[in-house]
Enzyme design. Structure first.
Site, mmCIF file in Angstrom:
data_model
loop_
_atom_site.group_PDB
_atom_site.id
_atom_site.type_symbol
_atom_site.label_atom_id
_atom_site.label_comp_id
_atom_site.label_asym_id
_atom_site.label_seq_id
_atom_site.Cartn_x
_atom_site.Cartn_y
_atom_site.Cartn_z
ATOM 1 N N ARG A 103 0.775 -1.251 -0.178
ATOM 2 C CA ARG A 103 0.135 -0.025 0.149
ATOM 3 C C ARG A 103 0.858 1.195 -0.013
ATOM 4 O O ARG A 103 1.803 1.359 0.970
ATOM 5 C CB ARG A 103 -0.806 0.100 1.352
ATOM 6 C CG ARG A 103 -1.799 1.273 1.562
ATOM 7 C CD ARG A 103 -2.810 1.281 2.441
ATOM 8 N NE ARG A 103 -3.853 0.586 1.859
ATOM 9 C CZ ARG A 103 -5.105 0.639 2.134
ATOM 10 N NH1 ARG A 103 -5.289 1.650 3.327
ATOM 11 N NH2 ARG A 103 -6.346 0.057 1.805
ATOM 12 N N HIS A 130 -7.042 0.751 -6.764
ATOM 13 C CA HIS A 130 -7.475 0.158 -5.459
ATOM 14 C C HIS A 130 -8.393 -1.182 -5.900
ATOM 15 O O HIS A 130 -9.554 -1.461 -5.583
ATOM 16 C CB HIS A 130 -8.389 0.696 -4.451
ATOM 17 C CG HIS A 130 -8.373 0.143 -2.885
ATOM 18 N ND1 HIS A 130 -7.802 -0.906 -2.659
ATOM 19 C CD2 HIS A 130 -8.914 0.791 -1.656
ATOM 20 C CE1 HIS A 130 -7.662 -1.144 -1.419
ATOM 21 N NE2 HIS A 130 -8.492 -0.059 -0.983
ATOM 22 N N GLN A 133 -10.395 -3.589 -3.494
ATOM 23 C CA GLN A 133 -11.566 -2.844 -3.058
ATOM 24 C C GLN A 133 -12.572 -3.060 -4.179
ATOM 25 O O GLN A 133 -13.518 -3.517 -3.907
ATOM 26 C CB GLN A 133 -11.194 -1.385 -2.800
ATOM 27 C CG GLN A 133 -12.560 -0.591 -2.555
ATOM 28 C CD GLN A 133 -13.005 -1.166 -1.160
ATOM 29 O OE1 GLN A 133 -12.265 -1.059 -0.271
ATOM 30 N NE2 GLN A 133 -14.384 -1.279 -1.117
ATOM 31 N N ASP A 225 -16.803 8.106 -1.659
ATOM 32 C CA ASP A 225 -15.374 7.893 -0.936
ATOM 33 C C ASP A 225 -15.182 9.361 -0.566
ATOM 34 O O ASP A 225 -15.975 10.155 -0.840
ATOM 35 C CB ASP A 225 -14.374 7.286 -2.097
ATOM 36 C CG ASP A 225 -13.158 7.111 -1.342
ATOM 37 O OD1 ASP A 225 -13.092 6.861 0.046
ATOM 38 O OD2 ASP A 225 -12.076 6.965 -1.856
ATOM 39 N N CYS A 265 -16.345 2.552 0.454
ATOM 40 C CA CYS A 265 -15.058 1.429 0.600
ATOM 41 C C CYS A 265 -14.920 1.719 2.105
ATOM 42 O O CYS A 265 -14.326 0.741 2.597
ATOM 43 C CB CYS A 265 -14.105 1.957 -0.150
ATOM 44 S SG CYS A 265 -13.525 3.825 -0.140
ATOM 45 N N ARG A 293 -14.603 -7.700 1.465
ATOM 46 C CA ARG A 293 -13.149 -7.574 1.150
ATOM 47 C C ARG A 293 -12.449 -8.796 1.461
ATOM 48 O O ARG A 293 -11.647 -9.442 0.757
ATOM 49 C CB ARG A 293 -12.403 -6.483 2.099
ATOM 50 C CG ARG A 293 -12.872 -5.020 1.953
ATOM 51 C CD ARG A 293 -12.249 -4.421 0.384
ATOM 52 N NE ARG A 293 -10.992 -4.551 0.286
ATOM 53 C CZ ARG A 293 -10.158 -3.764 0.696
ATOM 54 N NH1 ARG A 293 -10.348 -2.644 1.473
ATOM 55 N NH2 ARG A 293 -8.695 -4.028 0.605
HETATM 56 N N1 CP Z 1 -11.198 0.410 2.368
HETATM 57 C C1 CP Z 1 -10.046 0.301 2.766
HETATM 58 O O1 CP Z 1 -9.113 -0.084 1.822
HETATM 59 O O2 CP Z 1 -9.747 0.294 4.029
HETATM 60 P P1 CP Z 1 -8.437 0.664 4.717
HETATM 61 O O3 CP Z 1 -7.745 1.828 4.488
HETATM 62 O O4 CP Z 1 -9.032 0.443 6.154
HETATM 63 O O5 CP Z 1 -7.645 -0.722 4.378
HETATM 64 N N1 NVA Z 2 -9.634 7.201 -1.579
HETATM 65 C C1 NVA Z 2 -9.294 6.799 0.005
HETATM 66 C C2 NVA Z 2 -9.276 5.157 -0.137
HETATM 67 C C3 NVA Z 2 -9.161 4.674 1.325
HETATM 68 C C4 NVA Z 2 -9.404 3.075 1.299
HETATM 69 C C5 NVA Z 2 -7.574 7.155 0.239
HETATM 70 O O1 NVA Z 2 -6.847 6.619 -0.890
HETATM 71 O O2 NVA Z 2 -7.222 7.539 1.159
#
Ligand code: CP
Ligand code: NVA
Length: 306
Positions: A103, A130, A133, A225, A265, A293
Site C-alpha cells: 500500500r 485500489h 477494493q 468515497d 469503501c 473484502r
Molecule cells: N477500504 C479500505 O481499503 O480500507 P482500509 O484503508 O482500512 O484498508
Molecule cells: N481514496 C481513499 C481510499 C481509502 C481506502 C484514500 O486513498 O485514502
C-alpha cells in the site's frame, strides 16, 4: 481461461472479464466454505506506507483461513523507511515469502516492486488504483442485485483510486457506471478512456458528468468515497468547498431507484461525503461490502498463490 497462478494484481485493467468473473465465483464459494489448507506453508508480506484497517485485517485473516500466514509490515519499521530501495526490498522478500502486498503513494512504486520481485505482487491501494477494493465492490453489487448487466452504479465524488478501479471493474463486467465529479476532480483521462472502450465491448456503459442529482436518476447503487484521500491533507480546504454539493444525503438517495443500495469503501468521514442517516439507513450495505473484502481477497490469494 489460463491459470492465474503467479499473476500480479496491480490493476483490474490487467484482467479479462472472464478472469474477474472467475474470481467473483471463487469468492462466493469461499464465502460458503471459508476454511481450507490450500495455502499451507505460504506466507504473504504486506508493506504499508499508509494507514489501513480493512486491507490489513482482511488479508491477514484471509491468509490464516486458507492455512497460510501473513506479516504486516510498516514501511517505517522496515529498512525501506531508511532508504533501502524498493528493488532490493523486492529481491530480499521474494526469497522469504510467496507474495507481497504494497500500500503506497505512487503507482510506479507498486510497478517497481513487481518488476524486481520473483513472487506475485498485490496492489493494496496506490494513488491510481485500489483493485482489491473493486473486486469486493463487484461481489457486493452482485450479491445485492443478482446481476451486472443493466445495473446502474453511480459514483458521486472524487475521481480517485477507488473510483478508477470501480469504473474499470464495472466496465469489465458489463455494468453501467456513471461518475459525478466536480470540475477539476474528474477521473484520470486515460483510465476513463480505457474503461469506456472496455464497456463498449462488454455491453456496459461508462460516463462522466458533473451534476450529482442528474447522475443518480435510476441508480441501483450509489457509491462515494472520502473527499480528502490519504496524502491530500494539504488540499483539505479547497476540496471541502468543491465537494460540498456532492454529499450523499437522504435527499440525493431519494432521487435514485427506491431499492437503490448505498456503498462506501470506508473509512467514511461522516457528515462530509455521507450523512449518518444514509450510512446507518436501511439502504446502506457498507458493512457487507467491508466483509466482502475478506472473501474477494481470499479468492485472489488462492488463485495467485496456491
Ligand atoms: N477500504 C479500505 O481499503 O480500507 P482500509 O484503508 O482500512 O484498508
Ligand atoms: N481514496 C481513499 C481510499 C481509502 C481506502 C484514500 O486513498 O485514502
Amino acid at each position: 481461461m489460463s491459470t492465474l497462478k503467479g499473476r500480479n494484481v496491480l490493476k483490474l485493467l490487467d484482467f479479462t472479464s472472464e478472469e474477474i468473473q472467475y474470481l467473483l465465483e471463487e469468492a462466493l464459494k469461499l464465502k460458503q466454505n471459508p476454511l481450507s489448507n490450500v495455502l499451507h506453508g505460504k506466507t504473504l508480506a504486506m508493506i504499508f506506507e499508509k494507514s489501513s484497517t480493512r486491507t490489513r485485517v482482511s488479508f491477514e485473516v484471509g491468509m490464516l483461513q486458507l492455512g497460510g500466514h501473513a506479516l504486516a509490515l510498516s514501511s517505517k519499521e522496515l529498512q525501506l523507511g531508511r532508504g533501502e530501495t524498493i528493488a532490493d526490498t523486492a529481491r530480499v522478500l521474494s526469497r522469504y515469502v510467496d507474495a507481497i502486498l504494497l500500500r503506497t503513494t505512487d503507482h510506479n512504486r507498486v510497478k517497481e516492486l513487481a518488476e524486481y520481485a520473483t513472487v506475485p505482487v498485490i496492489n493494496g491501494l496506490c494513488d491510481l488504483y485500489h483493485p482489491c477494493q473493486a473486486l469486493a465492490d463487484l461481489l457486493t453489487i452482485y450479491e445485492l442485485k443478482g446481476k451486472f448487466s443493466g445495473v446502474k452504479v453511480v459514483y458521486v465524488g472524487d475521481g480517485n483510486n477507488v473510483a478508477h478501479s470501480l469504473m474499470v471493474g464495472c466496465a469489465k463486467v458489463g455494468a453501467h457506471f456513471t461518475i459525478a465529479a466536480p470540475e477539476g476532480y474528474e477521473p484520470n483521462e486515460s483510465i476513463l478512456k480505457q474503461a469506456k472502450e472496455i464497456a463498449g465491448e462488454t455491453g456496459g456503459k461508462v460516463e462522466l458528468i458533473h451534476n450529482p442529482d442528474e447522475a443518480v436518476q435510476d441508480a441501483d447503487i450509489i457509491y462515494t468515497d472520502v473527499w480528502v484521500s490519504m496524502g491530500q491533507e494539504e488540499e483539505t480546504e479547497a476540496r471541502m468547498k468543491a465537494f460540498k454539493p456532492f454529499q450523499v444525503n437522504q435527499s440525493l438517495l431519494a432521487k435514485a431507484k427506491r431499492d437503490a443500495s448505498f456503498l462506501h469503501c470506508l473509512p467514511a468521514a461522516r457528515g462530509l461525503e455521507v450523512t449518518d442517516e444514509v450510512m446507518d439507513g436501511s439502504q446502506s450495505a457498507v458493512f457487507l461490502q467491508a466483509e466482502n473484502r475478506l472473501h474477494a481477497q481470499k479468492a485472489i490469494l488462492k488463485e495467485i498463490m496456491a
